[in-house]
Design an enzyme around this catalytic site. Sequence first.
Site, PDB file in Angstrom:
ATOM      1  N   GLU A  43       0.827  -1.212   0.000  1.00 18.63           N
ATOM      2  CA  GLU A  43       0.000   0.000   0.000  1.00 18.63           C
ATOM      3  C   GLU A  43       0.862   1.264   0.000  1.00 18.63           C
ATOM      4  O   GLU A  43       0.479   2.290  -0.570  1.00 18.63           O
ATOM      5  CB  GLU A  43      -0.925  -0.003   1.229  1.00 18.63           C
ATOM      6  CG  GLU A  43      -1.942  -1.125   1.243  1.00 18.63           C
ATOM      7  CD  GLU A  43      -3.003  -0.936   0.185  1.00 18.63           C
ATOM      8  OE1 GLU A  43      -2.718  -1.259  -0.992  1.00 18.63           O
ATOM      9  OE2 GLU A  43      -4.093  -0.468   0.515  1.00 18.63           O
ATOM     10  N   THR A  61      -7.535   8.427  -4.638  1.00 19.57           N
ATOM     11  CA  THR A  61      -7.459   8.409  -3.173  1.00 19.57           C
ATOM     12  C   THR A  61      -6.825   9.715  -2.679  1.00 19.57           C
ATOM     13  O   THR A  61      -7.241  10.280  -1.667  1.00 19.57           O
ATOM     14  CB  THR A  61      -6.646   7.180  -2.709  1.00 19.57           C
ATOM     15  OG1 THR A  61      -7.286   6.007  -3.217  1.00 19.57           O
ATOM     16  CG2 THR A  61      -6.568   7.083  -1.202  1.00 19.57           C
TER      17      THR A  61
HETATM   18  N1  LIG Z   1      -1.612  -4.639  -8.277  1.00 17.94           N
HETATM   19  C1  LIG Z   1      -2.271  -3.489  -8.259  1.00 17.94           C
HETATM   20  N2  LIG Z   1      -3.627  -3.476  -8.237  1.00 17.94           N
HETATM   21  C2  LIG Z   1      -4.321  -2.315  -8.248  1.00 17.94           C
HETATM   22  N3  LIG Z   1      -3.762  -1.094  -8.298  1.00 17.94           N
HETATM   23  C3  LIG Z   1      -2.405  -1.044  -8.308  1.00 17.94           C
HETATM   24  C4  LIG Z   1      -1.619  -2.227  -8.281  1.00 17.94           C
HETATM   25  N4  LIG Z   1      -0.316  -1.856  -8.282  1.00 17.94           N
HETATM   26  C5  LIG Z   1      -0.294  -0.500  -8.324  1.00 17.94           C
HETATM   27  N5  LIG Z   1      -1.558  -0.003  -8.355  1.00 17.94           N
HETATM   28  C6  LIG Z   1      -1.940   1.428  -8.405  1.00 17.94           C
HETATM   29  O1  LIG Z   1      -2.704   1.743  -7.231  1.00 17.94           O
HETATM   30  C7  LIG Z   1      -3.712   2.705  -7.517  1.00 17.94           C
HETATM   31  C8  LIG Z   1      -5.049   2.165  -7.023  1.00 17.94           C
HETATM   32  O2  LIG Z   1      -5.017   2.020  -5.640  1.00 17.94           O
HETATM   33  P1  LIG Z   1      -5.951   2.882  -4.685  1.00 17.94           P
HETATM   34  O3  LIG Z   1      -5.604   2.530  -3.282  1.00 17.94           O
HETATM   35  O4  LIG Z   1      -5.881   4.334  -5.087  1.00 17.94           O
HETATM   36  O5  LIG Z   1      -7.389   2.383  -5.120  1.00 17.94           O
HETATM   37  P2  LIG Z   1      -8.306   1.349  -4.421  1.00 17.94           P
HETATM   38  O6  LIG Z   1      -7.375   0.311  -3.865  1.00 17.94           O
HETATM   39  O7  LIG Z   1      -9.356   0.876  -5.341  1.00 17.94           O
HETATM   40  O8  LIG Z   1      -9.037   2.273  -3.364  1.00 17.94           O
HETATM   41  P3  LIG Z   1      -9.320   2.249  -1.790  1.00 17.94           P
HETATM   42  O9  LIG Z   1      -7.992   2.061  -1.100  1.00 17.94           O
HETATM   43  O10 LIG Z   1      -9.948   3.577  -1.556  1.00 17.94           O
HETATM   44  O11 LIG Z   1     -10.261   1.152  -1.487  1.00 17.94           O
HETATM   45  C9  LIG Z   1      -3.689   2.924  -9.030  1.00 17.94           C
HETATM   46  O12 LIG Z   1      -2.969   4.101  -9.275  1.00 17.94           O
HETATM   47  C10 LIG Z   1      -2.902   1.727  -9.557  1.00 17.94           C
HETATM   48  O13 LIG Z   1      -2.176   2.007 -10.742  1.00 17.94           O
HETATM   49  N1  LIG Z   2      -9.054   4.566   4.637  1.00 22.37           N
HETATM   50  C1  LIG Z   2      -8.567   5.030   3.387  1.00 22.37           C
HETATM   51  C2  LIG Z   2      -8.819   3.952   2.357  1.00 22.37           C
HETATM   52  C3  LIG Z   2      -8.309   4.316   1.015  1.00 22.37           C
HETATM   53  O1  LIG Z   2      -7.049   3.733   0.819  1.00 22.37           O
HETATM   54  C4  LIG Z   2      -9.312   6.293   2.987  1.00 22.37           C
HETATM   55  O2  LIG Z   2     -10.526   6.333   3.185  1.00 22.37           O
HETATM   56  O3  LIG Z   2      -8.703   7.231   2.483  1.00 22.37           O
END
Ligand SMILES: Nc1ncnc2c1ncn2[C@@H]1O[C@H](COP(=O)(O)OP(=O)(O)OP(=O)(O)O)[C@@H](O)[C@H]1O
Ligand SMILES: N[C@@H](CCO)C(=O)O
Length: 291
Positions: A120, A168
């Site tokens: 993360e 995010t």
């Molecule tokens: N294996 C992967 N899977 C998904 N996203 C990835 C990965 N590796 C890198 N990334 C990058 O991470 C970002 C997405 O992650 P982000 O935490 O912003 O979204 P999310 O996980 O859907 O949201 P949240 O944490 O709010 O639930 C994108 O920019 C993407 O390119």
């Molecule tokens: N707890 C985080 C999750 C997104 O990575 C937020 O709400 O910003």
Amino acid sequence: MQTVRAPATSANLGSGFDVFGVALDRPTDVVRVEKADRTTIEMTGVGSQYIPEDPEKNVVGAVAAELDAPAHIKIDKGVRPSSGLGSSAASSAGAAVALNALYDRGLSREELVPIAAEGEAVVSGEAHADNVAPALLGGFTVARGDAVTAVDASIPLVACLPEIAVSTRDARSVVPASASMEDVVHTVGSAATLAVGMCRDDPELVGCGMDERVVTPARAELITGYDAVREAALDAGAAGVTVSGAGPAVIAPCRESNRRHVAAAMVDAFAEAGVESRAYQTRVSQGATLY
Ligand SMILES: Nc1ncnc2c1ncn2[C@@H]1O[C@H](COP(=O)(O)OP(=O)(O)OP(=O)(O)O)[C@@H](O)[C@H]1O
Ligand SMILES: N[C@@H](CCO)C(=O)O
């Protein structure tokens, strides 16, 4: 070779900003690993064209480095990136479980939480555990500093994902820097109610405990149609509605008997606001699974 199915997660649930999380039984990522001299990554599936395959930039590269477990890692994305459904956490947790098994490291799920959290950090700069904890441990989790508590829970939910991009970073930039004592007291009451609801598998208490007045209203502004979708879900029988993670997904706990109705109402309300969306009829469920 090892293969893992890793769940989407929702972390915050309204009143538990950066603390509460749940694992969802769908959508999921599938992570497959094979031993190799150096780590390489191959992405397929939803939104994979936007995710870098460079191990320095993909979350699973950091997880492989943390475990000293070089591998060819294939990820079939079911969880769209930047969804608010823990897309990056699904891959991080899936890779941690798969590589732990592949290299026979013998680490417990709890010990894998800080390792997956390093994935993360690649995305957000912070090794936060609120999504990777439920993705690894399943159920409902409470991440507080370095400590994580998990309880089994089984709550039916709708997670409705609109075709909107909310980063995010943007969603965190609108979070107010401070809150009134009145709002803090309200949030504590909601969070406690939600936690009791999870322990009792009671969707009504969980929905009631999602009510939060500081972070959620600020983030809702970034989601076209949010107020109408919220109202439609509640009219259809949802017990509560909130922004999932950093958004743009919106989640609504409900009784299993009206989940389909809630899902249709949310999709229709987004459509009336001019936004296409997909509703997952899901539930709080188990963490990443080897198969
Ligand atoms: N294996 C992967 N899977 C998904 N996203 C990835 C990965 N590796 C890198 N990334 C990058 O991470 C970002 C997405 O992650 P982000 O935490 O912003 O979204 P999310 O996980 O859907 O949201 P949240 O944490 O709010 O639930 C994108 O920019 C993407 O390119
Ligand atoms: N707890 C985080 C999750 C997104 O990575 C937020 O709400 O910003």
